[in-house]
Design an enzyme around this catalytic site. Structure first.
Site, PDB file in Angstrom:
ATOM      1  N   LYS A  21       0.867  -1.185   0.000  1.00  0.00           N
ATOM      2  CA  LYS A  21       0.000   0.000   0.000  1.00  0.00           C
ATOM      3  C   LYS A  21       0.899   1.229   0.000  1.00  0.00           C
ATOM      4  O   LYS A  21       1.959   1.234   0.636  1.00  0.00           O
ATOM      5  CB  LYS A  21      -0.882  -0.003   1.266  1.00  0.00           C
ATOM      6  CG  LYS A  21      -1.713   1.269   1.460  1.00  0.00           C
ATOM      7  CD  LYS A  21      -2.779   1.447   0.402  1.00  0.00           C
ATOM      8  CE  LYS A  21      -3.501   2.797   0.528  1.00  0.00           C
ATOM      9  NZ  LYS A  21      -4.371   3.084  -0.644  1.00  0.00           N
TER      10      LYS A  21
ATOM     11  N   CYS B  31      -2.416   9.748  -6.570  1.00  0.00           N
ATOM     12  CA  CYS B  31      -3.560   9.403  -5.716  1.00  0.00           C
ATOM     13  C   CYS B  31      -4.697  10.398  -5.949  1.00  0.00           C
ATOM     14  O   CYS B  31      -4.513  11.598  -5.770  1.00  0.00           O
ATOM     15  CB  CYS B  31      -3.193   9.406  -4.239  1.00  0.00           C
ATOM     16  SG  CYS B  31      -4.641   8.998  -3.246  1.00  0.00           S
TER      17      CYS B  31
HETATM   18  O1  ERO Z   1      -7.660   6.377  -1.977  1.00  0.00           O
HETATM   19  C1  ERO Z   1      -6.609   5.746  -2.015  1.00  0.00           C
HETATM   20  O2  ERO Z   1      -6.007   5.357  -1.001  1.00  0.00           O
HETATM   21  C2  ERO Z   1      -6.072   5.510  -3.365  1.00  0.00           C
HETATM   22  N1  ERO Z   1      -6.945   5.038  -4.293  1.00  0.00           N
HETATM   23  C3  ERO Z   1      -6.564   4.852  -5.586  1.00  0.00           C
HETATM   24  O3  ERO Z   1      -7.365   4.440  -6.425  1.00  0.00           O
HETATM   25  N2  ERO Z   1      -5.302   5.125  -5.952  1.00  0.00           N
HETATM   26  C4  ERO Z   1      -4.387   5.597  -5.062  1.00  0.00           C
HETATM   27  O4  ERO Z   1      -3.239   5.855  -5.473  1.00  0.00           O
HETATM   28  C5  ERO Z   1      -4.788   5.810  -3.711  1.00  0.00           C
HETATM   29  C6  ERO Z   1      -3.877   6.346  -2.725  1.00  0.00           C
HETATM   30  C7  ERO Z   1      -2.613   6.551  -2.853  1.00  0.00           C
END
Ligand code: ERO
Length: 311
Positions: A48, A130
């Protein structure tokens, strides 16, 4: 069916297949990461995206499953980068990619300085895309800011590092981002992050389906496959050969994995479909990919990588 040679290289690391998890998918906690380490046909583990400080993320509901994909507005929930940096230094079952994100350039630089000073020799990936932190734009849509940030990163960072990009939709934007990235010794681009910002409407209830940001969020899954393939193809045509590509977006079948590689992807990551189907998806996708390769007489991924024909 004889097993095909699915090995692939990224940043001089050998992966024994092309498949990765998409960052954010089943890779936030120690338990989830242990599940990934035990998953067959998953060739490497992406963490993550990790921030300077731990985050709980946005309010729920923040993920919604759709017949044709998903929408999320998770808001970067993660345990903070020391946890993930520790994890990648211990994990030995598979190669790792340490995903890093920041709420500011200063945050990113502080995290990367620690990665540089650590014993971790594996691949890092800087998430510039993000879509879900309220008030924080996706860095890689700002070509000047992206160049400035990369200049600051490469002033001290000497380990393998790539970037995670948002989807681009205009050919001029492909030219512009490639011109920036080609000026730096990056190992790879991971394309695409979720398509921000979509809005899903529940007509019966006359309301949105996720709570943060009034329902706006990143789209993933089958509906974004053509966008993902366009980004893989357009970037492969523009980036230095030394920059590898991880294709992400819209994979639900072995044919989709094949298509990503045909467009030029070195590796392919899977997000929404893991949530729909579970970690067994990697076995199914690998079987389907091998069947397609057998039918076409291909022995290795390099037999067809980037070989998409035009009419
Ligand atoms: O909301 C998130 O944590 C997230 N969702 C995504 O679709 N892509 C991301 O890169 C990301 C957070 C870094």
């Amino acid at each position: 069916m004889t097993k095909k040679n699915l090995t692939t290289q990224l940043a001089q690391v050998t992966f024994d297949g092309p498949l990765l998890n998409a960052s954010g998918i089943h890779c936030q906690t120690k338990e989830e990461l242990a599940d990934l380490a035990a998953t067959s046909n998953l060739a490497g583990i992406v963490t993550k995206s990790a921030t300077l400080l731990p985050r709980t993320g946005n309010e729920s509901p923040r993920y919604y499953d759709l017949a044709y994909g998903s929408i999320n507005s998770m808001g970067l929930p993660n345990l903070g980068y020391p946890f993930y940096l520790d994890y990648v230094q211990q994990e030995t079952a598979k190669p790792t990619i340490l995903s890093v994100a920041g709420l500011s350039a200063e945050d990113v630089l502080e995290v990367l300085m620690d990665v540089q000073d650590s014993d971790y020799q594996g691949i890092t990936e800087l998430n510039l895309s993000c879509p879900n932190v309220p008030g924080k734009p996706q860095t890689a849509y700002d070509f000047v800011a992206t160049r400035k940030l990369l200049e600051r990163v490469f002033a001290f960072f000497t380990k393998p590092i790539g970037v995670k990009l948002p989807p681009y939709f205009d050919l001029v934007h492909f030219d512009q981002i490639a011109a920036v990235l080609n000026d730096f010794p990056i190992t790879h681009v991971n394309t695409v992050n979720s398509v921000g910002n979509g809005l899903v409407v529940d007509v019966e209830k006359e309301q949105v389906v996720t709570k943060p940001k009034g329902g706006f969020g990143g789209l993933g899954g089958a509906m974004i496959l053509p966008t993902a393939l366009a980004n893989v193809r357009a970037l492969r045509q523009r980036l230095n050969e030394s920059i590898a590509i991880i294709g992400t977006g819209g994979v639900t079948s072995g044919a989709d994995v094949f298509a990503h590689i045909l467009c030029g992807a070195d590796m392919v990551s899977v997000g929404t479909q893991v949530i729909k189907e579970g970690l067994g998806v990697y076995d199914r996708l690998t079987e389907e990919l091998q069947a397609i390769m057998a039918e076409k007489g291909y022995e290795s991924l390099s037999d067809f990588r980037g070989q998409l024909r035009e009419l």
